[in-house]
Each structure stands twice: as structure tokens, then as C-alpha cells.
Design a protein around this motif. Structure first.
Motif, short mmCIF file in Angstrom:
data_model
loop_
_atom_site.label_atom_id
_atom_site.label_comp_id
_atom_site.label_asym_id
_atom_site.label_seq_id
_atom_site.Cartn_x
_atom_site.Cartn_y
_atom_site.Cartn_z
N LEU A 1 0.81 -1.22 0.00
CA LEU A 1 0.00 0.00 0.00
C LEU A 1 0.84 1.26 0.00
CD1 LEU A 1 -2.85 -1.03 2.47
CD2 LEU A 1 -3.06 -0.64 0.02
N GLY A 2 2.13 1.11 0.32
CA GLY A 2 3.02 2.26 0.25
C GLY A 2 3.13 2.82 -1.15
N GLY A 3 2.90 1.99 -2.15
CA GLY A 3 2.96 2.45 -3.54
C GLY A 3 1.60 2.52 -4.21
N ALA A 4 0.55 2.61 -3.39
CA ALA A 4 -0.81 2.59 -3.93
C ALA A 4 -1.33 4.00 -4.17
CB ALA A 4 -1.75 1.85 -2.97
N ALA A 5 -2.26 4.10 -5.13
CA ALA A 5 -3.00 5.35 -5.36
C ALA A 5 -4.29 5.24 -4.55
CB ALA A 5 -3.29 5.53 -6.84
N SER B 1 1.60 4.69 -7.29
CA SER B 1 1.94 6.07 -6.96
C SER B 1 3.22 6.09 -6.13
CB SER B 1 0.80 6.72 -6.17
OG SER B 1 1.19 7.99 -5.69
N SER B 2 4.06 7.05 -6.46
CA SER B 2 5.26 7.24 -5.63
C SER B 2 5.17 8.54 -4.86
CB SER B 2 6.51 7.24 -6.52
OG SER B 2 6.39 8.21 -7.55
N GLY B 3 3.99 9.12 -4.82
CA GLY B 3 3.79 10.37 -4.08
C GLY B 3 2.64 11.15 -4.68
N VAL B 4 2.22 12.19 -3.97
CA VAL B 4 1.09 13.01 -4.45
C VAL B 4 1.44 13.62 -5.81
CG1 VAL B 4 -0.36 15.01 -3.96
CG2 VAL B 4 0.36 13.49 -2.10
N GLY B 5 0.58 13.41 -6.77
CA GLY B 5 0.79 13.96 -8.11
C GLY B 5 1.61 13.08 -9.03
N ASP B 6 2.21 12.00 -8.48
CA ASP B 6 3.03 11.10 -9.30
C ASP B 6 2.33 9.75 -9.40
OD1 ASP B 6 4.95 9.80 -10.69
OD2 ASP B 6 6.48 9.82 -9.11
N TYR B 7 1.54 9.60 -10.44
CA TYR B 7 0.74 8.39 -10.60
C TYR B 7 1.07 7.72 -11.93
CZ TYR B 7 -1.93 10.68 -6.90
OH TYR B 7 -2.29 11.29 -5.74
N LYS B 8 1.03 6.39 -11.91
CA LYS B 8 1.33 5.64 -13.12
C LYS B 8 0.27 4.56 -13.33
CE LYS B 8 6.35 6.28 -12.80
NZ LYS B 8 7.65 5.61 -12.63
N GLU B 9 -0.08 4.37 -14.61
CA GLU B 9 -1.00 3.30 -14.98
C GLU B 9 -0.25 2.25 -15.79
OE1 GLU B 9 -5.10 5.94 -15.63
OE2 GLU B 9 -4.06 5.08 -17.35
#
Length: 808
Positions: free
Chosen positions: A542-546, A593-601
Motif C-alpha cells: 500500500l506504500g505504492g498505492a494510489a 503512486s510514488s507520491g502526491v501527483g506522481d501516478y502511473k497506470e
């Protein structure tokens, strides 16, 4: 949106048949998704009549049953066996006659038949109130007043409410149609246009409002004028909070609303009548005799009507008294300020709140109320006071009391109407139809638009406050088109089009090709929710979850990290319904996600396989799906898209008891695995499940880099040889393939494993692999001698590289 036919008809000048009205609604953009009959008492009490009990005697064969004779006014009395302890001669009762169907409050419908009960004839049924849906009591038969005439139809006596209910599929922009009055306005506009004479809806608003006294004054102050541009209120004293009258309950029940008490029910009635939400406060809770519309400090605690304490955001608009918050404006009331059974004086609120503010607050606290749904789309700011007057008079009608103040209306900056212009040639261009200017004006004025300027080729109008979504000429075209009817746009005799040129269509073509291949193998395509439950993942994952900020449900609070879990939900759902043999595939995405605003699909093609390949029959035995079946499906997909069969490597993957993977340039292209039983247990799945996953974009990239070549079918025949190789049990067929590949035999076209045999006769920890080899020379016909030489060479290689023995 749920609309009552009877309720809607109250605002129409003439009654329209429900089916015809359904067609009109659909033609003007209010698509009727269903039209169903509503009965407050299911079955409408058809076949149930009043009767007089003439005689009561003990049943000769049953201690708890009685024999009765009942006069229902149809001639000779009916013989009825009754089990109720309270039935006595002289009572007026309800009788379900033979052939009628009754609908109990709890339980299945019952069709009454003539029967023998313990040897005695019974020609009907004397009913308790729960047996015919009139209530919940089953203490005995329902006894009616003596003055009720015998033979009266129960439907005529109880007068159950019947109606037709429209379920309308509203588009999100149609706030103006989120009420019965709004829908009636559209229907009248349709009738005006098509009948070419003005038809107006009947207005529920009257001019008879006046204050009875000024004994209870409440002051109003708006501090946040951006979030609340208009706030009105009135007090009503000496009300009696009680059950609503039948007409009000019937209307609310018909549209799926639960009656609460007469005050709250009036606010719900007004909301569904006009689209304007109202709120009623207990005036005793308004400390200091003042209403203040403002924001409170960040994380201020507030207990709502559902008795939950919520931490407020500093942007949440609140309705406060002189000391504290009383209500989350436009969203949900407070536990302390709401109307209670002992409430005597109330303050009615009618207001306009900023749609953006309401929407954010509603989602932030997970409070998706009827009021919020309307405020967030924009209510009619011009109608705030009219609706308040209507509500106050209704409260006085159903709850008594007196209107004890004038209307308080705080409207600091009156809003101007939006002005929009439309050119007739633009209307023709967009709609495909020539409209006469008179028809255009008739449609728009019937919808509430005001004409402010006319030209030879243009028209300027003021938009009614009830249509906050209209700001562009194209919006006016939509209004004209839907009232005229999309079916009335002429289709020309010929059409000129420019053929479309598709670019980068490989992705869609490949998806279609793979889908067709899988469907041909018996697979079904599924689409699962990208939002899933965080409990499926570990804290580390969950640390890398959106994560969802304003989740609609506690079970849907994170964007999925893997395709596995949502697929297992589908499998569990099917297995629970006895559908255990499943071949499923899905094109979907995972999110990281690696942080707020940094999301990957990441796009996937995923397959879920479980159950049996075939069922038991006279011709064959049941065959369970295994890992090799899944591996074969994966290889088949790769071949279908034109790539070589991949060489898979064993890999340890969390959540899988066995997994193979193919990596290309450091990226994992393909995973084939059997899901770990412990993971399946979390979904209550007790049978093996196999999972295949492709990195969809990587697969596309590999396919796009491949050149399609054609090779002429050989004129020369192929030759086949079989070889049984005895090797150590740890040797895989992949190792055999690697050895053959290193041998570099140009005429070898294919090799295939067709049998695996294990026996103590072969030696301890030894097995036999039976392999078929196919040879072909494109230039000439191979001879037996040439093939034998190649086979000898292979045998020597196997003996040297794999310590193999050849079974002769």
C-alpha cells in the motif's frame, strides 16, 4: 430520477395516458428506463370483500380450528375453516374469496382455492391484517366496524393508493428536471410546440401567504457570501409533530421515500415537487435567536443526524446559531437541532448554496444526500422564497400552528440572468434542420427563456435561473432539438462524408484478434472495478498505492495494484452461484503512486482459469484444468499475435504457489501462475485458480517490431521420428529443447513432447520423455539415411549433455 405519474399529472393541464406520457418524456431527452405500476397494498386487495360471521363452531377434527359461516352478500353463506382464536359470530371481517391472490406483508403470494381442511370444506379465507398486506399484526382476524356493509370490496373501503412510476435516466446537467414540476414544465413545452398553442403547467404556488403573528423572530446573517448567495427562513409556532396524512405518505412511498413525520415529510415533498431542498430546525435549538451561515475552524467536531461525530474541514459551510454549528449546509442536519417528537416551534430554511462547495463537502464526508445531489448541480435561486412560502403553508396545513414571522430573505448580491445568443444558420448547421423563427421562439419561451433581442438571423435570450447549465449557443440548440424531438430531424436523400483514416490502430486490431481467439476457446470477457479494497494488500504494498481521498465505500478505497484480486472477486461470485468452470479474460489497468501527483497506470491482458475443461459424459471423463493448460493458453496467445513461443523461467512471486515468467529487456512480459491456496482462502475459493498476465503495451511493442513474412508451402514432404529419452527426474523438457537448439540442425522444423513415463524399471529417480521430431528440407526430399544420421547425432548429444539413456 423517480417520477410519479399521478403526482406529475397534477401539474399538467390535461391527463395523458402513462404510455403516451412515457413516449413524450423519452422524446424530450428524459429517457424513461422503466414504467411500473405501484400499489401501496400489493395486489390492490382484489378479490377481498367484507363479510359478516353468521356462525362459529368447533372443528370436529382439530382443536385449534373453527368452522364458520360467513355472509359476503353473494347469496348463500360461505363455509370457511378458520384458525384465528378471536373469530366470533356477529363480526364484520375481510374474506379472500376463491380465485383471489393475497400478498402477505411477509411471505409469498397465496392464491385462494376451495379445499378440504381436516375433512371439512373451506370456501375462502378470513384474513388477519398481515395476511393481505394491511399491516404486521397476526394476533387474529381483522375486525371491521359494524356499520361496514356486507359485500363491500376491500379496495373500496381501504382505498389503497395506486400509481405508475417512471424511472428516468437523467443526464448530469439536467438539474431543472430533478423534480415533478421541472418535468411538467418540459412536457408542457413539448405540447406547446407540437400543438401550436400555449400550454403552461399548473403552478402549486399561491399568493395567500401571510404571517399570522410576529411572535418568533429569527435573525439571519451570511458571513460567507460566496458559498451562500441567498438564505431565506420563516418560523412556525405551536406545530404538532405526528404521522403525516395519508395523501402525503402515499406520494412519498410511491417514489421510494420513507415517511418520517409530518414536518420532515413536507420538506421531502417540496424537494421532489420543486427541486428545492429545505431544512427544518427545532427553533429551541437556535440559541441567541440567530442563524449564522459561516465556516468553522479546521477539525471542529460536529455530530450529524446519524449520531456520528465528524471532523469538519475549514471549507465546509455550516448553518450555526449564536454559539455553535447546527447543520452542514445543504448536505446533512445536526443531531441536536433536528425536528423531534416534542418539537413545538420550527424554523424552515430555504437557500442557495454554491454547487462546488456542496459537492466537495458531500464527498469529503461520504454524505450523498438528496439535498446535496440538487445543490451541487445548482438550484433555482429565484425560486427560494416562493418554495419557502409553499412549504410554510403546507406545514400549517398538516401540522397546525401559526406562521409566526415574516419571511427573512438575505440576498446580498442579486444574480443577473445569463444572456445567450443563437444564430439561425448555426442552429441549422448543428441540428441539420431548418426551424422557423416562430417555432424557435415558441420552444424557448415555453421553457422559461426571455427574448431580449431579435435580428434577421439571430435571437438573444435570458436563461431562466432553473437552467444553470446553459451558457453557450450549442446549449440552446440542444433545448430546441429535444423539445422538437430528435426523431423529427430530416434525413437527407444523400450524405457526403470523408472516409476516416485510422492511425495507430494496431492496439485495437490486436485486442480484437486476441478477444476473438479467446472467445473461440470458450473464454468470456469481464470488466472489473479498478477501485478495490485496501485489505487485499500488505502495508508495504500500500506504500505504492494510489489511494482514494473521498471513497464512496469503505470497501472501495484504493486503486488496484494487481489484476488478481478483482478477478478473484468475480470467480468467487460465480462459484457461489454454482458456476464453477470459468474461463475469463480482461483488459484492464493497475495503478501505482510514488507520491502526491506522481501516478502511473499499467495496462494488462489478464486471464483467470479454474474448474474443469470438460464434464463427465458417456464418451469422456471429467478433466480438471491444470497448470499446463494455462501455460498452453498463454503460448497460444503469443503465437496468435505472430511471436515465437516464449521460453518461460520459474520465478518466486508473492501470492503464487507456482509461477513462470518471461522477461524481455528487463521487463516482465508474461506471467503464468497458480494462485496460492492461502490467497484463495481469503475469497472463500476452494478450487485451484490459474492466472495469466501480459504487459499489454510491451506485447504491442514487440508485435509492432515484428515484420510479417510469407513463406511458400514446401513442395517436399516432412519426415517424423520419435525418441524416448530416459533422464533424471529433475531434467525438464525445457532442458531438452535447449540441448536440441544448441545442436543447430537446419532441417529440424519442430519437436514436441507427447508422453512422460515413470517406473521403477527405469531406475531410481528416472523418467522417460517421449519426443517427436519433424524434419524438412526446403530444397529436396530427405532420405531415411539423412534423417537417421541426424537422429544419431541427437542421441549422442543427449547422452553427453543430459546423461540420458535411449529406450530401444
Amino acid at each position: 430520477m423517480t417520477i410519479s405519474y399521478k403526482w406529475l399529472s397534477e401539474y399538467l393541464p390535461n391527463e395523458i395516458d402513462p404510455q403516451e406520457l412515457s413516449k413524450i418524456l423519452t422524446s424530450i431527452g428524459l429517457e424513461v428506463e422503466s414504467l411500473e405500476k405501484f400499489e401501496s397494498i400489493k395486489g390492490g386487495l382484489h378479490g377481498v370483500v367484507t363479510g359478516s360471521v353468521l356462525e362459529v363452531s368447533q372443528h370436529p377434527n382439530a382443536d385449534k380450528l373453527k368452522l364458520t359461516k360467513v355472509d359476503i352478500g353473494s347469496g348463500s353463506p360461505l363455509k370457511i375453516v378458520c384458525g384465528a382464536a378471536n373469530v366470533v359470530a356477529g363480526q364484520k371481517v375481510l374474506v379472500a374469496t376463491v380465485g383471489s391472490t393475497i400478498y402477505p406483508t411477509n411471505g409469498q403470494p397465496i392464491t385462494i382455492k376451495a379445499a378440504k381442511i381436516r375433512g371439512e370444506e373451506s370456501e375462502g379465507m378470513i384474513c388477519a391484517e398481515d395476511e393481505i398486506g394491511l399491516g404486521t399484526s397476526h394476533e387474529g382476524v381483522l375486525v371491521l366496524p359494524q356499520e361496514v356493509p356486507v359485500g363491500t370490496k376491500a379496495a373500496d373501503y381501504f382505498k389503497p393508493y395506486t400509481d405508475y412510476i417512471f424511472e428516468i435516466g437523467l443526464t448530469p446537467n439536467r438539474m431543472d428536471a430533478m423534480s415533478h414540476l421541472g418535468v411538467a414544465r418540459d412536457v408542457c413545452a413539448y405540447l406547446t410546440h407540437h400543438n401550436k398553442q400555449e400550454v403552461k403547467p399548473k403552478s402549486p404556488f399561491v399568493n395567500s401567504f401571510k404571517a399570522d403573528s410576529h411572535s418568533l423572530q429569527i435573525a439571519v446573517t451570511i458571513e460567507n457570501k460566496e458559498a451562500c448567495k441567498r438564505y431565506s427562513g420563516v418560523t412556525i409556532s405551536a406545530v404538532t409533530v405526528k404521522e403525516s396524512p395519508k395523501w402525503l405518505q402515499d406520494k412519498l412511498l410511491a417514489i421510494g421515500q420513507r415517511p418520517i413525520n409530518n414536518i420532515v415529510d413536507i420538506t421531502n415533498f417540496i424537494l421532489h415537487e420543486t427541486g428545492q431542498p429545505l431544512h427544518a430546525f427545532d427553533a429551541a435549538a437556535i440559541k441567541g435567536g440567530t442563524i449564522v451561515v459561516k465556516n468553522l475552524a479546521q477539525n471542529s467536531p460536529f455530530t450529524t443526524l446519524d449520531q456520528k461525530e465528524r471532523k469538519l474541514d475549514e471549507t465546509d459551510l455550516m448553518i450555526c446559531n449564536a454559539e455553535e454549528g447546527m447543520c452542514i449546509a445543504g448536505v446533512f442536519g445536526g443531531a441536536e437541532s433536528g425536528v423531534k417528537a416534542d418539537t413545538k416551534n420550527i424554523f424552515l430554511e430555504s437557500a442557495w448554496f454554491n454547487p462546488i462547495t456542496i459537492r466537495k463537502t458531500s464527498f469529503r464526508h461520504g454524505l450523498r444526500t438528496e439535498a446535496a445531489a440538487r445543490f451541487e448541480k445548482g438550484v433555482d435561486i429565484s425560486n427560494v422564497v416562493n418554495v419557502l412560502k409553499r412549504a410554510a403553508l403546507l406545514v400549517k396545513q398538516v401540522a397546525g400552528g401559526e406562521i409566526s414571522s415574516d419571511i427573512v430573505d438575505v440576498y446580498p448580491e442579486p444574480q443577473d440572468k445569463t444572456q445567450v445568443g443563437i444564430k439561425y444558420h448555426y442552429l441549422k448547421k448543428l441540428s441539420g434542420k431548418n426551424y422557423h423563427p416562430d417555432a424557435i421562439k415558441r420552444i424557448l419561451t415555453s421553457l422559461g427563456f426571455e427574448i431580449v433581442k431579435e435580428g434577421i438571423d439571430e435571437l438573444w435570450v435570458l436563461v431562466p435561473y432553473s437552467k444553470p447549465d446553459i451558457s453557450l449557443p450549442a446549449d440552446l440548440v440542444e433545448e430546441i432539438l429535444r423539445i422538437d424531438g430528435l426523431d423529427n430531424v430530416e434525413i437527407t436523400g444523400s450524405m457526403t462524408i470523408t472516409p476516416a483514416v485510422d492511425e495507430n490502430i494496431l492496439k485495437e486490431n490486436l485486442r480484437e484478434k486476441i478477444s476473438g481467439y479467446l472467445v473461440g476457446l470458450g473464454f468470456n470477457e469481464i470488466v472489473t472495478n479498478s477501485i478495490t479494497n485496501s485489505k487485499y494488500y500488505t502495508e508495504a504494498e500500500l506504500g505504492g498505492a494510489a489511494k482514494m481521498i473521498n471513497s464512496l465505500s469503505a470497501d472501495l478505497d484504493v486503486m488496484r495494484l494487481s489484476m488478481v484480486e478483482t478477478g478473484l472477486e468475480t470467480i468467487a461470485y460465480n462459484i457461489n452461484r454454482k458456476n464453477k468452470d470459468l474461463l475469463l479474460f480482461e483488459f484492464g489497468k493497475t495503478y501505482h503512486s510514488s507520491g502526491v501527483g506522481d501516478y502511473k497506470e499499467k495496462e494488462h491482458l489478464s486471464l483467470y482459469i479454474t474448474g474443469s475443461r470438460q464434464q463427465d459424459s458417456w464418451k469422456s471423463k471429467q478433466e480438471a484444468i491444470d497448470f499446463f493448460f494455462a501455460k498452453g493458453i498463454a503460448a497460444g496467445i503469443v503465437r496468435v499475435v505472430g511471436l515465437d513461443t516464449p521460453s518461460l523461467q520459474k520465478k518466486d512471486i508473492n501470492g503464487f504457489s507456482l509461477a513462470l515468467a518471461k522477461t524481455v529487456n528487463g521487463q516482465q512480459l508474461l506471467t503464468v501462475g497458480e494462485i496460492d491456496p492461502n490467497k484463495l482462502k481469503a475469497f472463500d475459493i476452494k478450487q485451484p485458480v490459474f492466472f495469466i498476465d501480459f504487459d499489454w503495451l510491451l506485447l504491442l511493442k514487440l508485435v509492432s517490431n515484428e515484420n510479417i513474412t510469407y513463406k511458400e508451402v514446401s513442395k517436399f514432404p516432412a519426415m517424423q521420428r520419435d525418441l524416448a529419452v530416459v533422464v533424471d527426474k529433475t531434467v525438464t523438457f525445457e532442458a531438452v529443447e535447449d540441448v536440441v537448439e544448441k545442436t543447430k540442425i537446419p532441417t529440424l522444423q519442430n519437436l514436441q513432447l507427447f508422453d512422460v513415463f515413470e517406473s521403477e524399471k527405469l531406475g531410481k529417480d528416472r523418467k522417460s520423455l517421449a519426443v517427436s521430431f519433424t524434419f524438412l528440407d526446403e530444397e529436396k526430399t530427405l532420405t531415411d539415411k539423412e534423417v537417421d544420421e541426424v537422429m544419431d547425432r541427437l542421441i549422442l548429444t543427449f547422452e553427453r549433455e543430459l546423461s540420458a539413456e535411449i529406450r530401444r
